[in-house]
Design a protein around this motif. Structure first.
Motif, PDB file in Angstrom:
ATOM      1  N   GLY A  33      -4.408  -7.036   9.577  1.00  0.00           N
ATOM      2  CA  GLY A  33      -4.240  -7.613  10.907  1.00  0.00           C
ATOM      3  C   GLY A  33      -2.829  -7.571  11.448  1.00  0.00           C
ATOM      4  O   GLY A  33      -2.621  -7.459  12.651  1.00  0.00           O
ATOM      5  N   ASN A  34      -1.823  -7.665  10.576  1.00  0.00           N
ATOM      6  CA  ASN A  34      -0.428  -7.719  11.039  1.00  0.00           C
ATOM      7  C   ASN A  34       0.376  -6.488  10.637  1.00  0.00           C
ATOM      8  O   ASN A  34       1.604  -6.529  10.632  1.00  0.00           O
ATOM      9  N   LEU A  35      -0.334  -5.384  10.327  1.00  0.00           N
ATOM     10  CA  LEU A  35       0.354  -4.232   9.757  1.00  0.00           C
ATOM     11  C   LEU A  35       0.403  -3.045  10.713  1.00  0.00           C
ATOM     12  O   LEU A  35      -0.499  -2.843  11.534  1.00  0.00           O
ATOM     13  N   ASP A  36       1.456  -2.218  10.561  1.00  0.00           N
ATOM     14  CA  ASP A  36       1.503  -0.947  11.260  1.00  0.00           C
ATOM     15  C   ASP A  36       0.543   0.024  10.580  1.00  0.00           C
ATOM     16  O   ASP A  36      -0.018  -0.264   9.521  1.00  0.00           O
ATOM     17  N   HIS A  37       0.361   1.177  11.190  1.00  0.00           N
ATOM     18  CA  HIS A  37      -0.654   2.121  10.698  1.00  0.00           C
ATOM     19  C   HIS A  37      -0.392   2.541   9.256  1.00  0.00           C
ATOM     20  O   HIS A  37      -1.315   2.537   8.422  1.00  0.00           O
ATOM     21  N   ALA A  38       0.852   2.883   8.943  1.00  0.00           N
ATOM     22  CA  ALA A  38       1.156   3.373   7.595  1.00  0.00           C
ATOM     23  C   ALA A  38       0.916   2.298   6.547  1.00  0.00           C
ATOM     24  O   ALA A  38       0.339   2.556   5.484  1.00  0.00           O
ATOM     25  N   SER A  39       1.345   1.059   6.829  1.00  0.00           N
ATOM     26  CA  SER A  39       1.141  -0.025   5.878  1.00  0.00           C
ATOM     27  C   SER A  39      -0.339  -0.338   5.724  1.00  0.00           C
ATOM     28  O   SER A  39      -0.822  -0.611   4.614  1.00  0.00           O
ATOM     29  N   ALA A  40      -1.099  -0.297   6.831  1.00  0.00           N
ATOM     30  CA  ALA A  40      -2.536  -0.551   6.774  1.00  0.00           C
ATOM     31  C   ALA A  40      -3.240   0.489   5.909  1.00  0.00           C
ATOM     32  O   ALA A  40      -4.123   0.166   5.109  1.00  0.00           O
ATOM     33  N   GLU A  41      -2.842   1.742   6.057  1.00  0.00           N
ATOM     34  CA  GLU A  41      -3.452   2.802   5.251  1.00  0.00           C
ATOM     35  C   GLU A  41      -3.147   2.609   3.769  1.00  0.00           C
ATOM     36  O   GLU A  41      -4.005   2.847   2.910  1.00  0.00           O
ATOM     37  N   ALA A  42      -1.942   2.176   3.455  1.00  0.00           N
ATOM     38  CA  ALA A  42      -1.580   1.929   2.049  1.00  0.00           C
ATOM     39  C   ALA A  42      -2.442   0.823   1.464  1.00  0.00           C
ATOM     40  O   ALA A  42      -2.913   0.912   0.318  1.00  0.00           O
ATOM     41  N   VAL A  43      -2.673  -0.228   2.245  1.00  0.00           N
ATOM     42  CA  VAL A  43      -3.515  -1.335   1.782  1.00  0.00           C
ATOM     43  C   VAL A  43      -4.946  -0.862   1.575  1.00  0.00           C
ATOM     44  O   VAL A  43      -5.582  -1.149   0.551  1.00  0.00           O
ATOM     45  N   LEU A  44      -5.497  -0.120   2.533  1.00  0.00           N
ATOM     46  CA  LEU A  44      -6.876   0.353   2.416  1.00  0.00           C
ATOM     47  C   LEU A  44      -7.039   1.335   1.266  1.00  0.00           C
ATOM     48  O   LEU A  44      -8.071   1.333   0.579  1.00  0.00           O
ATOM     49  N   ASP A  45      -6.036   2.172   1.041  1.00  0.00           N
ATOM     50  CA  ASP A  45      -6.095   3.092  -0.101  1.00  0.00           C
ATOM     51  C   ASP A  45      -6.178   2.310  -1.413  1.00  0.00           C
ATOM     52  O   ASP A  45      -6.926   2.685  -2.330  1.00  0.00           O
ATOM     53  N   ALA A  46      -5.398   1.234  -1.511  1.00  0.00           N
ATOM     54  CA  ALA A  46      -5.414   0.431  -2.739  1.00  0.00           C
ATOM     55  C   ALA A  46      -6.764  -0.251  -2.934  1.00  0.00           C
ATOM     56  O   ALA A  46      -7.287  -0.306  -4.054  1.00  0.00           O
ATOM     57  N   LEU A  47      -7.354  -0.753  -1.858  1.00  0.00           N
ATOM     58  CA  LEU A  47      -8.667  -1.399  -1.959  1.00  0.00           C
ATOM     59  C   LEU A  47      -9.750  -0.379  -2.284  1.00  0.00           C
ATOM     60  O   LEU A  47     -10.653  -0.652  -3.088  1.00  0.00           O
ATOM     61  N   ASP A  48      -9.653   0.808  -1.700  1.00  0.00           N
ATOM     62  CA  ASP A  48     -10.597   1.884  -2.053  1.00  0.00           C
ATOM     63  C   ASP A  48     -10.475   2.232  -3.535  1.00  0.00           C
ATOM     64  O   ASP A  48     -11.475   2.489  -4.207  1.00  0.00           O
ATOM     65  N   GLY A  49      -9.253   2.262  -4.035  1.00  0.00           N
ATOM     66  CA  GLY A  49      -9.038   2.572  -5.443  1.00  0.00           C
ATOM     67  C   GLY A  49      -9.695   1.543  -6.347  1.00  0.00           C
ATOM     68  O   GLY A  49     -10.273   1.890  -7.385  1.00  0.00           O
ATOM     69  N   ALA A  50      -9.620   0.266  -5.968  1.00  0.00           N
ATOM     70  CA  ALA A  50     -10.280  -0.778  -6.752  1.00  0.00           C
ATOM     71  C   ALA A  50     -11.788  -0.558  -6.783  1.00  0.00           C
ATOM     72  O   ALA A  50     -12.438  -0.716  -7.820  1.00  0.00           O
ATOM     73  N   ALA A  51     -12.378  -0.172  -5.641  1.00  0.00           N
ATOM     74  CA  ALA A  51     -13.811   0.089  -5.586  1.00  0.00           C
ATOM     75  C   ALA A  51     -14.190   1.287  -6.450  1.00  0.00           C
ATOM     76  O   ALA A  51     -15.215   1.271  -7.137  1.00  0.00           O
TER      77      ALA A  51
END
Length: 227
Positions: free
Chosen positions: A183-201
């Motif tokens: 919610g409070n992130l720029d595009h690059a930071s948001a992608e890094a977060v989503l990549d990490a969550l995808d990795g957990a899945a």
């Protein structure tokens, strides 16, 4: 009152790790926000909880995590009925099973970033030093390794959010709950977060994300619509 529609995007097999049956909850006794919610969440799933503001996305997330007790219905986490546990037992089960990412990351201002990332090990009863290599590896993967010895006041909001993800994933939890993590992130930071969550899945975790961000929804494997 919110209605729940489950929209599968991809099939997942295996026994569900999170099971909700007939969940009902509200903040006023005569006005339920959620009523009769049924869910089965399986390993490898990335689930988006979506809907307009006020329809119960965060509430459902907290119910599934056992942070709130429902008015009625049950939540089972890895086969354990959360409603049958005392508060201390439920907290310990969460510490050993779940990771949490919140929109507004709260880091203890008295501690180094590395110590904050190690907090889940302490809560789960493990020696934190044993987890230092993994913590440093996560910080490196999220591009915030240089902040390991910093204090929270010395990092940006985007860096703090990525640090919060490292903390949530430290113990390789079987279930990850994320409340508006981009919610409070720029595009690059948001992608890094989503990549990490995808990795957990990909490693077999269930990832549950409360979000209004279409970028997040597009990367999820199923969607729970609260309308």
């Amino acid at each position: 009152m919110a209605e729940t529609v489950v929209v599968p995007v991809a099939e997942h097999t295996g026994a569900p790790r999170v099971v909700a049956r007939d969940l009902t909850y509200g903040y006023r006794r005569d006005v339920p926000v959620l009523d009769g919610v049924d869910l089965d969440l399986r390993p490898g799933e990335v689930v988006a909880l979506t809907g307009p503001s006020g329809r119960g996305k965060s509430t459902l997330l907290y119910l599934l995590a056992g942070l709130l007790r429902p008015w009625s219905g049950t939540v089972r986490l890895d086969g354990v009925d959360l409603g049958e546990l005392a508060d201390a037992e439920r907290s310990l089960l969460r510490a050993r099973t779940c990771g949490f990412v919140f929109q507004d990351v709260v880091l203890d201002p008295r501690r180094r970033i590395l110590d904050s990332v190690l907090e889940p090990a302490r809560y789960a009863g493990h020696p934190p030093k044993r987890w230092v290599p993994r913590a440093l590896g996560l910080l490196e993967s999220m591009g915030v390794a240089l902040q390991a010895d910093a204090r929270p006041g010395e990092v940006s909001g985007g860096q703090a959010q990525r640090i919060g993800v490292c903390r949530a994933l430290l113990m390789e939890p079987g279930v990850v709950f994320a409340d508006e993590p981009t919610g409070n992130l720029d595009h690059a930071s948001a992608e890094a977060v989503l990549d990490a969550l995808d990795g957990a899945a990909r490693r077999g975790a269930v990832v549950v994300i409360a979000t209004h961000d279409d970028r997040v929804v597009d990367r999820c494997t199923s969607r729970v619509v609260l309308s």
